[in-house]
Design an enzyme around this catalytic site. Structure first.
Site, PDB file in Angstrom:
ATOM      1  N   LYS A  14       1.015  -1.411   0.075  1.00 28.20           N
ATOM      2  CA  LYS A  14      -0.009   0.227   0.025  1.00 28.20           C
ATOM      3  C   LYS A  14       0.983   1.299   0.027  1.00 28.20           C
ATOM      4  CE  LYS A  14      -2.088  -1.011   3.543  1.00 28.20           C
ATOM      5  NZ  LYS A  14      -1.564  -2.385   4.677  1.00 28.20           N
ATOM      6  N   ARG A  89      -9.236   0.867   8.298  1.00 28.11           N
ATOM      7  CA  ARG A  89      -9.030  -0.190   9.196  1.00 28.11           C
ATOM      8  C   ARG A  89     -10.180  -1.718   9.692  1.00 28.11           C
ATOM      9  NH1 ARG A  89      -3.328   0.625   9.281  1.00 28.11           N
ATOM     10  NH2 ARG A  89      -2.859  -1.443   8.968  1.00 28.11           N
ATOM     11  N   ARG A 128      12.015  -6.374   5.373  1.00 31.74           N
ATOM     12  CA  ARG A 128      12.053  -4.782   5.978  1.00 31.74           C
ATOM     13  C   ARG A 128      12.523  -4.544   6.801  1.00 31.74           C
ATOM     14  NH1 ARG A 128       6.351  -1.775   5.364  1.00 31.74           N
ATOM     15  NH2 ARG A 128       5.913  -2.543   7.282  1.00 31.74           N
ATOM     16  N   ARG A 134      11.365  -0.388  12.112  1.00 32.54           N
ATOM     17  CA  ARG A 134       9.668  -0.542  12.202  1.00 32.54           C
ATOM     18  C   ARG A 134       9.933  -2.200  13.393  1.00 32.54           C
ATOM     19  NH1 ARG A 134       5.328   0.190   8.419  1.00 32.54           N
ATOM     20  NH2 ARG A 134       4.170  -1.109   9.572  1.00 32.54           N
ATOM     21  N   ARG A 146      -0.795  -8.924  13.139  1.00 28.92           N
ATOM     22  CA  ARG A 146      -0.535  -8.153  11.612  1.00 28.92           C
ATOM     23  C   ARG A 146      -2.333  -8.513  11.098  1.00 28.92           C
ATOM     24  NH1 ARG A 146       4.561  -5.340  10.906  1.00 28.92           N
ATOM     25  NH2 ARG A 146       3.498  -4.010   9.228  1.00 28.92           N
TER      26      ARG A 146
END
Ligand code: AP5
Length: 191
Positions: A14, A89, A128, A134, A146
């Site tokens: 996204k 969400r 990532r 993160r 998640r």
């Protein structure tokens, strides 16, 4: 103005695609994840409160993100529309967004849903984690949480939007450029 949701599970692309699409089509990219991370980096009280929720991969309260988005909608000028990334969400956030847009004589015109295999999502996020810093990418259990939270709380929005005739599935597998071309074709149909 023409307004799009870019939708899909964590790691579906996204954010990556939104930056490119916003530039190409003069859309205002609004990412609640980026806004929340900016609060954390700035060390605000809100950021401090939200950071432990985010590091577990849970959703922050609806009213926090709804307020953030409302403020941004009103301060935006000169673009062709909004590209909402990571918002809404929950169904409650979707209803709130519809109300916010309706009173401003706008609507959600299209929901672009990136469809990506589970194993590919996990692979992208683990990769990532090496550079992002993160906290929610570092622990595979948090990545799985998640994805579970997405399925339980966020995926029901797809049915909600399907009933409104705005659901557009997009194959999210392949190269970033190929996916960008697929998304661009869908957006062009609306402009
Ligand atoms: P958020 O920042 O929205 O994170 P997310 O939904 O988990 O999404 P990601 O950023 O992980 O993935 P993405 O789909 O954007 O993929 P990306 O392009 O980065 O939210 C974080 C947290 O904030 C939430 O867990 C929650 O706590 C809170 N939050 C945010 N919004 C909220 C809301 N509305 N309500 C409540 N809480 C909220 O790509 C991922 C990686 O893959 C990148 O490294 C990228 O380079 C790579 N990649 C992308 N495309 C490809 C490709 N085609 N091939 C190979 N690699 C690719």
């Amino acid at each position: 103005m023409v307004n799009f949701l870019i939708f899909g599970p964590p790691g579906s692309g996204k954010g990556t695609q939104s930056v490119k699409l916003a530039e190409k089509f003069n859309l205002t990219h609004l990412s609640t994840g980026d806004m929340l991370r900016a609060e954390i980096s700035a060390g605000t009280d809100l950021g401090k409160k939200m950071s432990s929720i985010m590091s577990k991969g849970e959703l922050v309260p609806d009213e926090v993100v709804i307020e953030m988005i409302a403020a941004r909608i009103d301060s935006t000028k000169g673009s062709s529309g909004f590209l909402f990334d990571g918002f809404p969400r929950t169904v409650a956030q979707t209803e709130a967004l519809e109300r916010m847009l309706n009173v401003r004589k706008m609507k959600i015109d299209s929901m672009l849903v990136l469809d990506v295999d589970h194993d590919e999502l996990v692979k992208r996020l683990i990769l990532r984690a090496e550079q992002s810093g993160r906290p929610d990418d570092k622990d595979p259990a948090v990545i799985e949480n998640r994805i579970d939270v997405y399925k339980a709380k966020t995926e029901p929005i797809i049915e909600y939007c399907r009933q409104r005739g705005i659901y557009q599935p997009v194959n999210g597998m392949g190269t970033i450029d190929d996916i960008f071309d697929r998304l661009s074709r869908q957006i062009k149909k609306q402009l």
